[in-house]
Design a protein around this motif. Structure first.
Motif, PDB file in Angstrom:
ATOM      1  N   SER A  68       0.587  -1.182   0.045  1.00  0.00           N
ATOM      2  CA  SER A  68       0.063   0.133   0.023  1.00  0.00           C
ATOM      3  C   SER A  68       0.862   1.248   0.023  1.00  0.00           C
ATOM      4  O   SER A  68       0.453   2.232  -0.554  1.00  0.00           O
ATOM      5  N   ASP A  69       1.933   1.271   0.615  1.00  0.00           N
ATOM      6  CA  ASP A  69       2.954   2.439   0.285  1.00  0.00           C
ATOM      7  C   ASP A  69       3.453   2.662  -0.985  1.00  0.00           C
ATOM      8  O   ASP A  69       3.504   3.589  -1.450  1.00  0.00           O
ATOM      9  N   ARG A  70       3.666   1.425  -1.814  1.00  0.00           N
ATOM     10  CA  ARG A  70       4.260   1.546  -3.008  1.00  0.00           C
ATOM     11  C   ARG A  70       3.168   1.792  -4.107  1.00  0.00           C
ATOM     12  O   ARG A  70       3.493   2.480  -5.003  1.00  0.00           O
ATOM     13  N   TYR A  71       1.880   1.070  -4.090  1.00  0.00           N
ATOM     14  CA  TYR A  71       0.892   1.137  -4.979  1.00  0.00           C
ATOM     15  C   TYR A  71      -0.214   1.930  -4.938  1.00  0.00           C
ATOM     16  O   TYR A  71      -1.194   2.050  -5.707  1.00  0.00           O
ATOM     17  N   GLY A  72      -0.425   2.530  -3.414  1.00  0.00           N
ATOM     18  CA  GLY A  72      -1.582   3.055  -3.116  1.00  0.00           C
ATOM     19  C   GLY A  72      -2.457   2.551  -2.149  1.00  0.00           C
ATOM     20  O   GLY A  72      -2.547   1.047  -2.462  1.00  0.00           O
ATOM     21  N   ARG A  73      -2.882   3.109  -1.280  1.00  0.00           N
ATOM     22  CA  ARG A  73      -4.018   2.270  -0.203  1.00  0.00           C
ATOM     23  C   ARG A  73      -4.941   1.811  -0.849  1.00  0.00           C
ATOM     24  O   ARG A  73      -5.488   0.627  -0.692  1.00  0.00           O
ATOM     25  N   SER A 113      -5.903  -5.038   7.294  1.00  0.00           N
ATOM     26  CA  SER A 113      -5.977  -4.045   8.227  1.00  0.00           C
ATOM     27  C   SER A 113      -4.735  -3.121   8.229  1.00  0.00           C
ATOM     28  O   SER A 113      -5.053  -2.074   8.523  1.00  0.00           O
ATOM     29  N   ALA A 114      -3.563  -3.484   7.648  1.00  0.00           N
ATOM     30  CA  ALA A 114      -2.506  -2.538   7.776  1.00  0.00           C
ATOM     31  C   ALA A 114      -2.649  -1.419   6.708  1.00  0.00           C
ATOM     32  O   ALA A 114      -2.613  -0.118   7.261  1.00  0.00           O
ATOM     33  N   PRO A 115      -3.070  -1.540   5.546  1.00  0.00           N
ATOM     34  CA  PRO A 115      -3.324  -0.668   4.551  1.00  0.00           C
ATOM     35  C   PRO A 115      -4.552   0.289   5.114  1.00  0.00           C
ATOM     36  O   PRO A 115      -4.606   1.371   4.959  1.00  0.00           O
ATOM     37  N   ASP A 191       2.057   6.472  -6.563  1.00  0.00           N
ATOM     38  CA  ASP A 191       3.353   7.281  -6.000  1.00  0.00           C
ATOM     39  C   ASP A 191       3.842   6.868  -4.691  1.00  0.00           C
ATOM     40  O   ASP A 191       2.905   6.724  -3.723  1.00  0.00           O
ATOM     41  N   PRO A 192       4.963   6.539  -4.642  1.00  0.00           N
ATOM     42  CA  PRO A 192       5.462   6.034  -3.329  1.00  0.00           C
ATOM     43  C   PRO A 192       5.584   7.197  -2.242  1.00  0.00           C
ATOM     44  O   PRO A 192       5.595   8.381  -2.570  1.00  0.00           O
ATOM     45  N   VAL A 193       5.189   6.683  -1.202  1.00  0.00           N
ATOM     46  CA  VAL A 193       5.549   7.608   0.101  1.00  0.00           C
ATOM     47  C   VAL A 193       6.844   7.481   0.679  1.00  0.00           C
ATOM     48  O   VAL A 193       7.568   6.530   0.572  1.00  0.00           O
ATOM     49  N   LEU A 194       7.186   8.453   1.753  1.00  0.00           N
ATOM     50  CA  LEU A 194       8.459   8.297   2.240  1.00  0.00           C
ATOM     51  C   LEU A 194       8.182   7.141   3.116  1.00  0.00           C
ATOM     52  O   LEU A 194       7.530   7.073   3.995  1.00  0.00           O
ATOM     53  N   GLY A 195       9.260   6.182   3.083  1.00  0.00           N
ATOM     54  CA  GLY A 195       9.097   4.869   3.782  1.00  0.00           C
ATOM     55  C   GLY A 195       9.607   5.271   5.200  1.00  0.00           C
ATOM     56  O   GLY A 195      10.208   6.281   5.550  1.00  0.00           O
TER      57      GLY A 195
END
Length: 451
Positions: A68-73, A113-115, A191-195
């Motif tokens: 979800s961080d990489r491809y969107g929630r 759950s995590a997303p 759009d990736p978010v700051l990890g």
């Protein structure tokens, strides 16, 4: 909370509750229904069918959060709901226990759950995030309560295959809610978010208070699943109450539990005694396990103990995710929630599998003895837990030439710092902190370049 935050919290809490509905609806009736399936006379396989959902959840929670961080929630949530629906339909078509286990495993593969919790963190401000997380926890407790009341009547009217089909259809409907009711993401899909910072997982696993909370949610769901390997059949055997009439027990018990849990929650929040309430709820859960070990064959005592169980369960289920969101560092909140959800899912699996095996091998009372040991260990580990107090705002002048991104990352690693906003054009740093654990001198030195 703003209207936008309220909409985000309610819609995402509804999605979370719907995902749990697939688990909870079968709890009151499956142990009785399973005997009609080929291979359903094995208590171990019944427990596996209840718990396998949690095993696949545990395996996939962290990968789902990373995806979800990489491809969107939203994209990842929709994929999870599709897998959940597929598993529901497979279980509905099953005529043997092994196919039900396969369907339950596929349901668990929809590990959203995590997303969902990460999405909620994206859409809410720091000062309202704990309340938003508590709404998710409360939605789980409410879903559990509704399921216990509705499941016997649904089983009587549409059967177990109808219940599974219903959860599949609701999952497909939830996709529409995700796409059109949940607010848009704060960034474009893909759009990736700051990890999380390097070593975030290691730090999460080394944080003593987070470990205590993770063990707590594991223990709570172990006990929940194990109890419902035994209780539905016990109500039939010792109370002479057919499954279709179990709602006569669950409805007043569930309503009563919500009435009884509200005053202590309000009092604890106003008086700053959340830790006392938290430990008291665990102690009450331990007392329930002790009582059931001795009295589960007594129908009236079992009903009274179920009421006490729901009071404790609802308090703890609402409190735990809120506490995780308060204790986890802001820079690694997604990692912490992924680990938390993984241990929750492991509890679902262990509770169902161990409860079925113990009941089949040693008898029903062994399930409650097992619960006593788990909850007693939890109470011992929770005793020394630190619960942060209320957050407060602190403002400091920022030095000229400071790198905002680097400074923010360093500040977020400080104990007691919940969020940091660097405003170089205004010459200030605004920190959201927990006053009871915040080290102002260290933060000031860091901001001034002396740390």
């Amino acid at each position: 909370m703003s209207p936008f935050e309220l909409r985000a919290s309610l819609s995402l809490a509804s999605l979370f509750a719907l995902r749990m509905l697939g688990l909870f609806l079968i709890l009151p009736v499956f142990a009785v229904h399973a005997h009609r399936l080929s291979g359903g006379d094995s208590r171990a396989l019944i427990g596996m069918a209840l718990g396998i959902y949690g095993l696949t959840q545990a395996i996939l929670h962290i990968p789902y959060g990373m995806a979800s961080d990489r491809y969107g929630r939203k994209r990842v949530i929709v994929i999870g709901l599709l897998l959940f629906a597929l598993g529901s339909f497979v279980a509905a078509w099953a005529s043997d226990i092994h196919t039900v286990i396969l369907g339950r495993a596929l349901q668990g593969a929809g590990a959203i759950s995590a997303p969902v919790t990460a999405f909620l963190a994206d859409l809410t401000r720091e000062e309202h995030r704990a309340k938003a997380m508590a709404m998710i926890g409360a939605s789980i407790g409410l879903t559990f309560a509704v399921s216990l009341v509705a499941a016997p009547a649904l089983y009587q009217s549409i059967g177990m295959d109808g219940i599974f089909n219903l959860t599949g259809v609701l999952s497909l409907a939830a996709i529409g809610m995700t796409l059109f009711a949940v607010p848009a993401e704060t960034r474009g899909d893909g759009d990736p978010v700051l990890g999380a910072p390097s070593g975030a997982l290691r730090e999460t696993l080394r944080n003593a208070d987070q470990l205590r909370l993770n063990f707590g949610i594991f223990s709570l769901h172990v006990v929940q699943m194990a109890i419902f390997v035994v209780i539905p059949a016990a109500l039939v055997r010792y109370g002479g109450l057919p499954v279709a009439e179990h709602w006569k027990i669950y409805l007043p018990v569930v309503i009563g539990s919500f009435v009884l849990m509200a005053p202590p929650l309000i009092h604890a929040e106003r008086r700053g005694r959340l830790k006392f309430l938290f430990l008291s709820a665990i102690a009450l859960l331990l007392a329930v396990e002790l009582g059931l070990a001795v009295c589960y064959t007594n129908f009236h005592m079992s009903v009274a103990l179920l009421l006490a169980f729901f009071v404790a369960f609802n308090i703890l289920e609402a409190s735990l995710p809120s506490l995780v969101s308060r204790i986890a560092p802001a820079a690694s909140r997604g990692t912490a929630l992924g680990v938390y959800n993984t241990t929750q899912a492991l509890g679902l699996f262990v509770g169902g599998a161990a409860g079925g095996w113990l009941a089949g091998r040693f008898g029903d009372s062994a399930v409650f003895v097992f619960g006593i040991a788990i909850v007693a260990l939890w109470l011992g580990t929770a005793w020394r837990m630190r619960i942060p107090g209320e957050s407060a705002e602190r403002t400091f002048p920022v030095r000229a030439g400071a790198d905002p991104a680097a400074l923010r990352g360093e500040l977020l690693r400080l104990r007691g710092v919940r969020d940091a906003v660097i405003a170089p054009q205004q010459g200030v740093v605004r920190l959201t902190v927990y006053a009871d654990s915040f080290d102002a001198d260290t933060a000031k030195k860091l901001i001034e370049g002396k740390g």
